[in-house]
Structures are given as structure tokens and as C-alpha cells.
Scaffold this motif. Structure first.
Motif, mmCIF file in Angstrom:
data_model
loop_
_atom_site.group_PDB
_atom_site.id
_atom_site.type_symbol
_atom_site.label_atom_id
_atom_site.label_comp_id
_atom_site.label_asym_id
_atom_site.label_seq_id
_atom_site.Cartn_x
_atom_site.Cartn_y
_atom_site.Cartn_z
ATOM 1 N N HIS A 403 2.791 25.626 22.575
ATOM 2 C CA HIS A 403 2.788 24.529 23.548
ATOM 3 C C HIS A 403 2.864 23.154 22.886
ATOM 4 O O HIS A 403 2.761 22.132 23.571
ATOM 5 N N GLU A 404 3.034 23.132 21.562
ATOM 6 C CA GLU A 404 3.289 21.896 20.816
ATOM 7 C C GLU A 404 2.184 20.845 21.029
ATOM 8 O O GLU A 404 2.434 19.719 21.455
ATOM 9 N N LEU A 405 0.986 21.251 20.701
ATOM 10 C CA LEU A 405 -0.170 20.374 20.874
ATOM 11 C C LEU A 405 -0.706 19.815 19.555
ATOM 12 O O LEU A 405 -1.438 18.830 19.558
ATOM 13 N N ASN A 406 -0.354 20.432 18.431
ATOM 14 C CA ASN A 406 -0.920 20.037 17.140
ATOM 15 C C ASN A 406 0.190 19.527 16.225
ATOM 16 O O ASN A 406 0.907 20.316 15.586
ATOM 17 N N ASN A 407 0.361 18.209 16.163
ATOM 18 C CA ASN A 407 1.402 17.603 15.339
ATOM 19 C C ASN A 407 0.991 17.650 13.866
ATOM 20 O O ASN A 407 0.008 17.035 13.457
ATOM 21 N N LEU A 408 1.774 18.365 13.062
ATOM 22 C CA LEU A 408 1.471 18.535 11.638
ATOM 23 C C LEU A 408 2.210 17.551 10.745
ATOM 24 O O LEU A 408 2.022 17.564 9.529
ATOM 25 N N ALA A 409 3.028 16.693 11.331
ATOM 26 C CA ALA A 409 3.903 15.837 10.523
ATOM 27 C C ALA A 409 3.142 14.861 9.640
ATOM 28 O O ALA A 409 3.634 14.483 8.564
ATOM 29 N N GLU A 410 1.954 14.434 10.067
ATOM 30 C CA GLU A 410 1.204 13.445 9.289
ATOM 31 C C GLU A 410 0.199 14.084 8.342
ATOM 32 O O GLU A 410 -0.541 13.376 7.650
ATOM 33 N N ASP A 411 0.178 15.407 8.294
ATOM 34 C CA ASP A 411 -0.687 16.121 7.359
ATOM 35 C C ASP A 411 0.067 16.279 6.037
ATOM 36 O O ASP A 411 1.134 16.912 6.002
ATOM 37 N N PRO A 412 -0.424 15.713 4.939
ATOM 38 C CA PRO A 412 0.284 15.810 3.657
ATOM 39 C C PRO A 412 0.610 17.239 3.247
ATOM 40 O O PRO A 412 1.596 17.471 2.530
ATOM 41 N N ALA A 413 -0.184 18.190 3.696
ATOM 42 C CA ALA A 413 0.066 19.582 3.323
ATOM 43 C C ALA A 413 1.388 20.097 3.891
ATOM 44 O O ALA A 413 1.923 21.104 3.399
ATOM 45 N N PHE A 414 1.940 19.418 4.908
ATOM 46 C CA PHE A 414 3.176 19.871 5.542
ATOM 47 C C PHE A 414 4.350 18.937 5.275
ATOM 48 O O PHE A 414 5.390 19.039 5.930
ATOM 49 N N ALA A 415 4.195 18.033 4.314
ATOM 50 C CA ALA A 415 5.267 17.085 3.999
ATOM 51 C C ALA A 415 6.549 17.812 3.601
ATOM 52 O O ALA A 415 7.661 17.397 3.954
ATOM 53 N N GLY A 416 6.410 18.904 2.846
ATOM 54 C CA GLY A 416 7.582 19.671 2.448
ATOM 55 C C GLY A 416 8.316 20.269 3.634
ATOM 56 O O GLY A 416 9.556 20.280 3.673
ATOM 57 N N HIS A 417 7.557 20.753 4.612
ATOM 58 C CA HIS A 417 8.184 21.301 5.815
ATOM 59 C C HIS A 417 8.936 20.212 6.581
ATOM 60 O O HIS A 417 10.022 20.468 7.120
ATOM 61 N N VAL A 418 8.373 19.024 6.654
ATOM 62 C CA VAL A 418 9.044 17.915 7.336
ATOM 63 C C VAL A 418 10.389 17.630 6.671
ATOM 64 O O VAL A 418 11.420 17.466 7.352
ATOM 65 N N GLU A 419 10.415 17.580 5.354
ATOM 66 C CA GLU A 419 11.652 17.282 4.649
ATOM 67 C C GLU A 419 12.693 18.369 4.846
ATOM 68 O O GLU A 419 13.883 18.082 5.026
ATOM 69 N N VAL A 420 12.270 19.614 4.796
ATOM 70 C CA VAL A 420 13.207 20.724 5.000
ATOM 71 C C VAL A 420 13.817 20.650 6.398
ATOM 72 O O VAL A 420 15.043 20.790 6.575
ATOM 73 N N MET A 421 12.969 20.431 7.407
ATOM 74 C CA MET A 421 13.468 20.377 8.776
ATOM 75 C C MET A 421 14.320 19.132 9.017
ATOM 76 O O MET A 421 15.302 19.178 9.774
ATOM 77 N N LYS A 422 13.990 18.034 8.379
ATOM 78 C CA LYS A 422 14.805 16.830 8.533
ATOM 79 C C LYS A 422 16.195 17.058 7.944
ATOM 80 O O LYS A 422 17.206 16.596 8.505
ATOM 81 N N HIS A 423 16.260 17.775 6.835
ATOM 82 C CA HIS A 423 17.564 18.108 6.256
ATOM 83 C C HIS A 423 18.372 18.965 7.229
ATOM 84 O O HIS A 423 19.589 18.770 7.389
ATOM 85 N N LYS A 424 17.715 19.922 7.893
ATOM 86 C CA LYS A 424 18.400 20.760 8.866
ATOM 87 C C LYS A 424 18.886 19.929 10.059
ATOM 88 O O LYS A 424 19.973 20.188 10.612
ATOM 89 N N LEU A 425 18.109 18.950 10.455
ATOM 90 C CA LEU A 425 18.513 18.081 11.553
ATOM 91 C C LEU A 425 19.739 17.260 11.171
ATOM 92 O O LEU A 425 20.698 17.136 11.946
ATOM 93 N N ILE A 426 19.733 16.695 9.987
ATOM 94 C CA ILE A 426 20.872 15.896 9.522
ATOM 95 C C ILE A 426 22.132 16.751 9.444
ATOM 96 O O ILE A 426 23.227 16.319 9.823
ATOM 97 N N GLU A 427 21.992 17.985 8.989
ATOM 98 C CA GLU A 427 23.136 18.888 8.916
ATOM 99 C C GLU A 427 23.670 19.208 10.311
ATOM 100 O O GLU A 427 24.891 19.270 10.538
ATOM 101 N N ALA A 428 22.774 19.408 11.274
ATOM 102 C CA ALA A 428 23.210 19.668 12.644
ATOM 103 C C ALA A 428 23.913 18.449 13.236
ATOM 104 O O ALA A 428 24.922 18.578 13.946
ATOM 105 N N GLN A 429 23.400 17.263 12.950
ATOM 106 C CA GLN A 429 24.069 16.046 13.418
ATOM 107 C C GLN A 429 25.484 15.961 12.854
ATOM 108 O O GLN A 429 26.430 15.586 13.561
ATOM 109 N N ARG A 430 25.621 16.276 11.589
ATOM 110 C CA ARG A 430 26.956 16.242 10.975
ATOM 111 C C ARG A 430 27.883 17.238 11.666
ATOM 112 O O ARG A 430 29.036 16.922 11.978
ATOM 113 N N LEU A 431 27.388 18.429 11.930
ATOM 114 C CA LEU A 431 28.201 19.480 12.540
ATOM 115 C C LEU A 431 28.695 19.083 13.920
ATOM 116 O O LEU A 431 29.838 19.370 14.291
ATOM 117 N N TYR A 432 27.850 18.404 14.682
ATOM 118 C CA TYR A 432 28.198 18.082 16.069
ATOM 119 C C TYR A 432 28.604 16.623 16.280
ATOM 120 O O TYR A 432 28.653 16.147 17.412
#
Length: 454
Positions: A403-432
């Protein structure tokens, strides 16, 4: 020479065997071609049937599609450049194009629309549905086109019945020498949420549970806080009003289900049910109190872009697929069902490999977007939402937090996940072909205040 003749003979034997698989024996009746019935609901949430996970809803007829067909639990419309998310959604579906490459409502080549492609393959095509916020060129390309907007509470109450009546009339009068393609798209359960009285009587607002994600207010400005849909409920949102709106919404869905059942029964009586491919989808999702929102102009899972998609009929195995699919994938899927060629430039992908039982990966991620103020990407587990105008990011673990209630983006432990997903977003933007920046040099304030007196 003798060896070459043997090779040639073997080739002809193989060819003859293959031809025998597809050509009926002399005197045998050819296999009937698939009929296609597509019921496309307006503002229908991905959990908007009992069989899709909502135990409060009464939807016995549409549930039968889930019980015998393939349910796509990760189906989406890609995005919208306008508040009326249904317009680009329906255009993508009827053209096979992504959200930034679709034509305007009155633009584009009608010969490349879904109905014309199926008509060229021998189908009699019929549409009944709303005309507003619809791809006009697409619906006008149907051989039979009936527009029913059913505006106002009184007209809307009987909308599902009138749409089913029109379909039943067509079925009784159609050309029996041709297969049919029916696209029934009533403005239901879109507001005003008014159904026939017997369906409202089934839902007591006091008994309706709220979503675990219900909030009185959205905690920040997502770039579209006061669009028309958001003004359908008071600020702050209240449990009482939200339950009432849910009860009305459910009544409209049950009314649609009842009248869909009338069509199903007519097909059974005519002997055409077993030869009809039935598709049930929604043009976009809808928030009803989740995160303090009441519209489809957001990218949460129980928000604007996640939709129901169920397909049942001949050749379709029973099951649930977690493949990432878009509504535009129906375009090549129906072409394949009808034996029609798929035009060059189609961005949708046929779902038939999955419908036949294959464990196929259609896409690795799903990308969604709204105007220039929201972008998102999700993979099997992680979901990233970016709000470029306020330089804010959300990261959700959908396995642990659906239900997307716990935002992990500001937790330093998940910084790597943010970067990986941001790269995937940029790639999708390029594709479309999406050149929207993901941050602003001068971001707007995150905080917002509801309009006074609303």
C-alpha cells in the motif's frame, strides 16, 4: 540424383503435414473464427471485482472470467498529459502507441486503428460507449458506432443497462456470416456514481471498510492536488464520506456486472459463448481515499495507472500472470486473435504467448508518468516515484509494503536501490521519448494547503 529426389520428397512430406494442421479435410466444416467481446470500464480499480481481491464486491458474472481465464495482475496504462487520463489511455489501446507518440483525439490514420484492422480481416465491428474523453477517430472507425455519454445522475443510473441493450440488439441483428468485434465502453463506474436502486441497496456505507492507506490529506504537493477529481471529496477526507463514495462506486460496478451477465447469457443461448474471446479491462485506476487522494492523477499502485485486465475464451489457459503489461498490448493481441496483420510501428506486445500458457517475460519494468510533475518505474519488488517539480522521491518495497506507506528513499541504507531504480526510470524515458527532467533547479514548496471552504 536419387539422393536429391529423396530429399525433395521428404521436404514435400513435411510441408504436406504442416498444411494438414491448418487446412480442414475435404468436406469438413472450417473452424469458426473467434468472436471478440471487449468490456472496457471507466475509472475501474485493479481490485474492482470480488475475484480480483475485494470481498465486499458482488460481481458474479465478471468473476467467471477470472475463474476460467487469464488475469494480468500487473496491467497498466502508461501515462497521461492531461487530467482526463482516460483519453490517452483509450488512444494507446486503439492505436498500439505509447503515451507521447499517440495522435490527438481527432488525428491519426483510421485505417491503423483496431476496428479497421479487424474489419479488414473480415470482422463486423461494433462500438457503444462514451464519446467524451475518447479517441474519436478510433470509435468513428467502427462499422457501427453508438455514442452514449449518459451525463447526469439520472442518465448514469441506467447507463450499464442501455449499453447492454445496445449490444444485445446488435447480436440479434448482426451478419451471421462474419465474426464480430464488440467494444462496449460505458462511462461506469466513473462519477456521478449512480446505479439502479437495487444495486445501491446492496451496500451499506457503514459496513464498507476503508483502505489501509486511507489518509485525511496527502502529505505533500504532488503537482495536481486540486484537479477536478480531487474536489469530489471534502478536505480533510473523512471516513464517513469515503465510505459513502465507496458504496456508490461498488453499486455501479455491480450494476455493470449484472448487465454484462445478460450479454454472457445471450451468447450462451445462441451457442456463441464457447467461441468468443472476452476481455475485461479498465481505462485507468482510481484512488478512493488512499493517501488522501480521490482521483487518477497519481502514480500509486491504487491510483491512476494500475488497471484490471482479464481475458477468457478459446485457447486461453486459466491462471494469473505477473507479467508487466500495458493496455496498448491489447492492440497486437486482438490482431493476432483475428488473424489481422500488426502494422509497423506498433509498440504494444502480443499477450498470446502468456494466454496459451507460456511463462514469458514481456518487460522487465513498468514505467508510468503524469504530466511533467510525476514519473515512476517499478520492477518485481521495488517502486520509485519522482516528483520533479519539488525534487522529492519515494521508494517502496512492494513485497513488504503493497500500500506504499513506508518511503525508504531517505534511508541511507536504501540509497543504492534508489540509484538503481532511477537508472531504470531514465532508461524507460529514453525508450518512450520522454525528455522530462527528473529534478528542478528551483523546486516548488512541498507543502500545500487545501482550498478554503472545500
Amino acid at each position: 540424383m536419387e539422393r536429391e529426389m529423396m530429399k525433395t520428397s521428404k521436404r514435400w512430406m513435411v510441408l504436406a503435414t504442416l498444411i494438414g494442421l491448418f487446412v480442414p479435410a475435404a468436406g469438413a466444416a472450417p473452424a469458426p473464427r473467434l468472436n471478440i467481446l471487449h468490456i472496457h470500464a471507466d475509472d475501474h480499480r485493479p481490485d474492482g471485482l470480488r475475484a480480483l481481491g475485494n470481498p465486499v464486491l458482488q460481481t458474479p458474472n465478471l468473476d467467471t472470467l477470472v475463474e476460467r481465464g487469464m488475469t494480468f495482475t500487473r496491467a497498466y496504462t502508461m501515462g497521461s498529459m492531461v487530467g482526463a487520463v482516460c483519453l490517452p489511455s483509450r488512444t494507446m489501446m486503439l492505436t498500439g502507441k505509447s503515451w507521447l507518440r499517440i495522435p490527438g483525439a481527432r488525428e491519426g490514420d483510421p485505417e491503423r486503428t483496431q476496428p479497421r484492422l479487424l474489419a479488414a480481416a473480415g470482422y463486423e465491428t461494433f462500438h457503444v460507449g462514451k464519446g467524451g474523453n475518447e479517441y474519436t477517430v478510433g470509435i468513428e472507425a467502427f462499422e457501427h458506432n453508438i455514442v452514449m455519454d449518459d451525463r447526469g445522475r439520472e442518465r448514469r443510473a441506467g447507463s450499464s443497462r442501455r449499453h447492454a441493450d445496445a449490444v444485445l440488439k446488435f447480436l440479434g441483428e448482426r451478419d451471421r456470416d462474419r465474426p464480430f468485434y464488440i467494444y462496449m465502453a460505458p462511462p461506469v463506474p466513473h462519477d456521478p456514481r449512480s446505479a439502479e436502486p437495487q444495486f445501491h441497496a446492496l451496500y451499506d456505507p457503514k459496513e464498507i471498510p476503508l483502505s489501509p492507506a486511507f489518509m485525511p490529506l496527502h502529505p505533500f504537493d504532488n503537482g495536481e492536488m486540486t484537479v477536478r477529481d480531487e474536489k469530489l471529496a471534502p478536505w480533510p477526507r473523512t471516513p464517513e464520506d469515503t465510505r459513502r463514495q465507496l458504496a456508490d462506486y461498488y453499486a455501479c460496478i455491480t450494476g455493470l456486472d449484472y448487465h454484462a451477465g445478460r450479454i454472457f447469457e445471450a451468447l450462451r443461448k445462441s451457442g456463441e459463448w464457447e467461441n468468443t474471446l472476452v476481455i475485461f479491462t479498465g481505462d485507468n485506476g482510481l484512488s478512493l481515499g488512499e493517501h488522501g487522494l480521490f482521483g487518477k492523477q497519481n502514480l500509486y499502485e491504487f491510483g491512476g495507472m494500475h488497471v484490471p485486465c482479464v481475458i477468457a475464451g478459446p485457447g486461453v489457459v486459466h491462471g494469473r500472470s505477473e507479467a508487466f503489461v500495458y493496455l496498448m498490448d491489447l492492440y497486437p493481441t486482438l490482431c493476432e486473435a483475428a488473424g489481422a496483420p500488426v502494422p509497423d510501428g506498433c509498440e504494444g506486445r502480443s499477450l498470446w504467448p502468456i494466454l496459451r500458457g507460456g511463462d514469458i517475460t514481456i518487460r522487465e519494468t513498468i514505467y508510468t508518468a503524469y504530466k511533467d510533475c510525476q514519473r515512476a518505474v517499478r520492477d518485481d519488488r521495488w517502486k520509485l516515484i519522482v516528483y520533479p517539480k519539488i525534487n522529492y522521491t519515494q521508494l517502496f518495497d512492494l513485497f513488504e509494503d503493497p500500500h506504499e506507506l513506508n518511503n525508504l528513499a531517505e534511508d541511507p541504507a536504501f540509497a543504492g536501490h534508489v540509484e538503481v531504480m532511477k537508472h531504470k526510470l531514465i532508461e524507460a524515458q529514453r525508450l518512450y521519448g520522454d525528455d522530462c527532467p527528473l529534478s528542478s533547479a528551483n523546486p516548488a514548496p512541498m507543502a500545500w494547503t487545501p482550498p478554503a471552504g472545500q
